[in-house]
Design a protein around this motif. Structure first.
Motif, short mmCIF file in Angstrom:
data_model
loop_
_atom_site.label_atom_id
_atom_site.label_comp_id
_atom_site.label_asym_id
_atom_site.label_seq_id
_atom_site.Cartn_x
_atom_site.Cartn_y
_atom_site.Cartn_z
N ASN A 32 0.83 -1.21 0.00
CA ASN A 32 0.00 0.00 0.00
C ASN A 32 0.87 1.26 0.00
O ASN A 32 0.58 2.25 0.68
CB ASN A 32 -0.95 0.01 1.20
N GLY A 33 1.97 1.20 -0.76
CA GLY A 33 2.85 2.34 -0.91
C GLY A 33 3.86 2.53 0.20
O GLY A 33 4.66 3.47 0.16
N ARG A 34 3.88 1.65 1.18
CA ARG A 34 4.78 1.79 2.33
C ARG A 34 5.82 0.67 2.32
O ARG A 34 5.49 -0.50 2.11
CB ARG A 34 3.94 1.72 3.62
N ILE A 35 7.10 1.02 2.52
CA ILE A 35 8.17 0.03 2.57
C ILE A 35 7.95 -0.90 3.76
O ILE A 35 7.69 -0.45 4.88
CB ILE A 35 9.54 0.71 2.68
N VAL A 36 8.03 -2.22 3.52
CA VAL A 36 7.88 -3.20 4.59
C VAL A 36 9.04 -4.19 4.52
O VAL A 36 9.68 -4.34 3.47
CB VAL A 36 6.54 -3.98 4.46
N VAL B 146 0.63 -5.03 -3.32
CA VAL B 146 2.04 -5.34 -3.10
C VAL B 146 2.85 -4.95 -4.33
O VAL B 146 2.49 -5.31 -5.46
CB VAL B 146 2.24 -6.84 -2.80
N GLU B 147 3.93 -4.24 -4.10
CA GLU B 147 4.85 -3.88 -5.18
C GLU B 147 6.24 -4.37 -4.80
O GLU B 147 6.74 -4.08 -3.71
CB GLU B 147 4.86 -2.37 -5.39
N ILE B 148 6.87 -5.13 -5.69
CA ILE B 148 8.20 -5.68 -5.43
C ILE B 148 9.25 -4.75 -6.01
O ILE B 148 9.16 -4.35 -7.18
CB ILE B 148 8.34 -7.09 -6.02
N ILE B 149 10.25 -4.41 -5.21
CA ILE B 149 11.38 -3.59 -5.66
C ILE B 149 12.49 -4.54 -6.06
O ILE B 149 12.98 -5.33 -5.25
CB ILE B 149 11.85 -2.65 -4.53
#
Length: 750
Positions: free
Chosen positions: A455-459, A471-474
């Motif tokens: 949701n746009g927050r680094i976890v 979820v977005e994977i860097i």
């Protein structure tokens, strides 16, 4: 009850009257493109006419062309799109080799051809079904066929719907076939397609498939219930008519416009309820039943109140599937009452929209790629998510044993559903992490993963995902590689076997020298943290059945050898008198309460404990290993691993002395352990350590802290209670990740 199908309109020469048939199709679905469908019909009819004599027919006197029309009728009733109807008309012609798929693609486009190809893949299941099997899923030969079936359904649900319609035609057509064929088709339909129709929420298809299958699989039971229903049919219909008039009058008086109808109880559902609850036919409440359709949800509950005012409600016979829908999206109110003349009556109440969804399921909220149609419900995605869940489980375990049960029963809601940045739904096991998500999307994304946003927050990469999160994977732009720490279960980076298998496979492909170095570093770091650094590697390698220490390091580095297994073996070497998986010193309970592996208490011999046993020195089984017992002379039962070469030889020579044994329940105990935390001093350090211990449910017996002002460090010594070595390793790993912590390690007593 079994549905009576309408006959297709016939010309005087015996051919199908296409004009009349197309008119009928338009009444089923006004959106039908008559001319496009006419072209498909003429194409299929011409293909059949040109077919060679003696060509295989799937049923005696069957016509592929007329079967295609019947499939299309079922799909039009489900309100499927034009491409699906065209594919349905042509499918049997392609299946029977009357026309090549390439010609279909040229004439009607790639979408129609792809739908037919998907249904053909699903048809591979039918070819390998043994009619005498109790389930079609007990053959490993079908694993690949089932995979294709599930992939086809996930890619485009229309494929599954066309196949459902085709199997409905098939089981209708076998009425006059021989018993073997009726049984084979019925077994397949009952085990695969009726549950699939239920999952997709298509009620009227599900009922017909179940009743027809039951008719051929249990003919005596079917005839008995059918005759009981027929005996009282006229009385029941008259009774239902009086009930409907009385209820309609009361609803009209309150201003509710309702459609009321009698509801036919299906034979299989009656039999299933009789078997499940041990009831007689006369005790089935819903043989007499009415259905009430109202405009709005609030009208449902108003109507329910009127029903309960008219007639006395039967306790424990009320279900609110509107507030708590079934997993396949079904919504309705069900109640049973003592109706007129003291007879039991079931009443179902739902809105018109709910009724359409109960009958049409996924088709009531039709959506597929390439259209502007928007779904008005989440049920479509839920059904597709379930299909993806079955597929992933099958891929990960490589086992087909429980798939029939997975299809047949309602699945437990232990899944999380998250979204990609593009909005595509991905389902994962509960507790899955961003790394699991990355490997679920694509193997290379997993290998190159270096961070994640939720949701746009680094976890953190071991964050536990929750349903509904995006979820977005860097990833790294350079050639990435997985970390060996990801395989450490104590760190909690991955939970799925799919992700673990992908990572292990990557490390297996690396050079042996790299694996040796990495494995040695990994083991030495973990042993140092657990204060087991004095272990003799030569003795440790003997317990791994490998040839050398270098082989052991290489296997660990490649992922073939589990770190936790090596650590437990090292613990036994350093402290041979301790429990295999416990820690040290004396438990806080009396020594007599301690159950040591190898003693009498933790082995069950054919269900009985406290018998004389001893652990075999040749294979040294550990709790959790598959084991068997060998009856010795005077020394009780010797416990071996099932794959032990010695016991395999004994089984060949003296099979009568091999008996079944199992690990018995071991009482949960905690053991005191000393740990040391060295960190750069900061405000809140002790609070963070205490909070982590609280979250892990670790009891602290003693704490001592010492600050060094010269280098601004703090040394914390704690005595804690811990259930085992695995739990200690997991705790130390998590303590090490706290801000400012330099190291967290175990300190054994001198």
């Amino acid at each position: 009850m079994v549905q009576v199908r309408a006959q297709q309109p016939i010309n005087t020469d015996g051919s199908v009257n296409l004009d009349a048939w197309l008119e009928h199709m338009a009444t089923l679905d006004p959106a039908v493109d008559r001319e496009g469908l006419r072209a498909a019909c003429e194409f299929a009819r011409e293909a059949e006419l040109q077919a060679k004599e003696g060509q295989h027919r799937w049923a005696e006197n069957a016509s592929s062309f007329r079967t295609g029309l019947e499939i299309a009728e079922i799909l039009a009733d489900l309100k499927l799109d034009q491409d699906s109807l065209v594919a349905a008309v042509i499918y049997r012609a392609v299946r029977e080799g009357q026309v090549p798929l390439e010609k279909v693609s040229e004439r009607f486009g790639p979408v129609v051809a792809k739908l037919i190809e998907g249904v053909l893949r699903m048809a591979a299941i039918s070819a390998s079904v043994n009619p005498r099997d109790t389930t079609v899923f007990n053959s490993q030969v079908q694993v690949e066929n089932l995979r294709k079936m599930l992939v086809a359904m996930v890619d485009d649900v229309r494929v599954a719907l066309i196949k459902l319609a085709e199997r409905t035609c098939a089981i209708r057509a076998v009425k006059n076939a021989d018993e073997e064929k009726r049984h084979r088709v019925a077994r397949e339909v009952f085990d695969i397609y009726a549950p699939l129709a239920h999952r997709l929420g298509i009620g009227h298809i599900k009922w017909e498939l179940e009743d027809l299958s039951f008719r051929y699989l249990e003919p005596e039971q079917y005839k008995q219930i059918a005759s009981l229903l027929h005996e009282r049919r006229l009385d029941r219909e008259q009774y239902i008519a009086r009930v409907m008039d009385q209820l309609r009058e009361r609803l009209n008086a309150t201003g509710i416009k309702a459609d009321i109808s009698g509801r036919v109880k299906h034979i299989y559902s009656i039999w299933r309820k009789m078997q499940k609850k041990g009831l007689q036919f006369s005790q089935i409440y819903d043989v007499r039943a009415v259905r009430v359709l109202v405009p709005e949800i609030h009208d449902c509950y108003t109507a329910l109140g009127i029903v309960h005012t008219l007639w006395r409600h039967i306790p424990k016979e009320f279900d609110d599937y509107i507030a708590n829908p079934k997993e396949n999206g079904y919504r309705s109110l069900h109640t049973a009452v003592i109706g007129p003349e003291g007879k039991v009556l079931e009443v179902q109440i739902r809105t018109h929209a709910m009724h359409e969804e109960a009958e049409l399921g996924v088709c009531a909220h039709w959506r597929y790629k390439g259209t502007d149609v928007k779904a008005t419900s989440s049920h479509y995605e839920e059904k597709i998510s379930w299909l993806r869940q079955v597929l992933e489980w099958h891929e990960e375990l490589g086992d087909i044993g429980g798939l029939a049960e997975q299809l047949r029963v309602d699945f437990e809601p232990d899944r999380v559903y998250v979204f990609t940045p593009d909005g595509h739904a991905v389902d994962l096991p509960k507790g899955a992490t961003p790394l699991d998500f990355a490997y679920r999307v694509h193997t290379e994304i997993g290998h190159n993963c270096r961070g994640a946003k939720v949701n746009g927050r680094i976890v953190p990469l071991n964050y536990s995902l929750q349903t509904g999160e995006q979820v977005e994977i860097i990833t790294t732009k350079q050639g990435g590689a997985p970390s060996r720490d990801w395989l450490n279960p104590n760190l909690g980076y991955i939970t799925t076997s799919r992700a673990r298998a992908k990572i292990i496979h990557w490390f297996k492909q690396q050079a042996r020298e790299q694996n040796v170095i990495a494995g040695k570093t990994l083991l030495e770091r973990e042993l140092a943290r657990l204060d087991l650094a004095s272990v003799d590697y030569d003795k440790l390698v003997e317990r791994t059945n490998l040839k050398s220490v270098e082989d052991m390091f290489a296997a660990l580095g490649a992922g073939d050898l589990r770190l936790a297994h090596l650590v437990n073996q090292a613990q036994q070497l350093v402290e041979p008198e301790r429990d295999y998986d416990q820690l040290e010193l004396i438990p806080r309970r009396a020594p007599s309460q301690v159950v040591r592996p190898g003693g009498r208490g933790d082995i069950q011999i054919q269900g009985v404990g406290n018998l004389l046993t001893q652990m075999a020195g040749c294979c040294q089984p550990l709790p959790g290993d598959p084991i068997v017992g060998y009856i010795t002379q005077g020394r009780g039962v010797s416990i071996h691993r099932q794959d032990c070469p010695s016991v395999l030889q004994l089984e060949g020579r003296e099979p009568e002395r091999i008996i079944q044994v199992s690990w018995g329940p071991v009482p949960v105990k905690t053991y005191p352990a000393e740990i040391v935390i060295r960190a750069y001093d900061r405000s809140g350090l002790l609070r963070d350590v205490s909070q982590l211990l609280l979250n892990e449910k670790i009891n602290v017996l003693a704490v001592n802290t010492l600050s060094n002002k010269e280098d601004n460090t703090a040394l914390m010594s704690l005595t804690i209670e811990i259930p085992g070595l695995d739990a200690l390793g997991r705790l130390l790993a998590r303590l090490s990740r706290l801000p400012n912590v330099i190291e967290a390690k175990r300190q054994r007593a001198s």
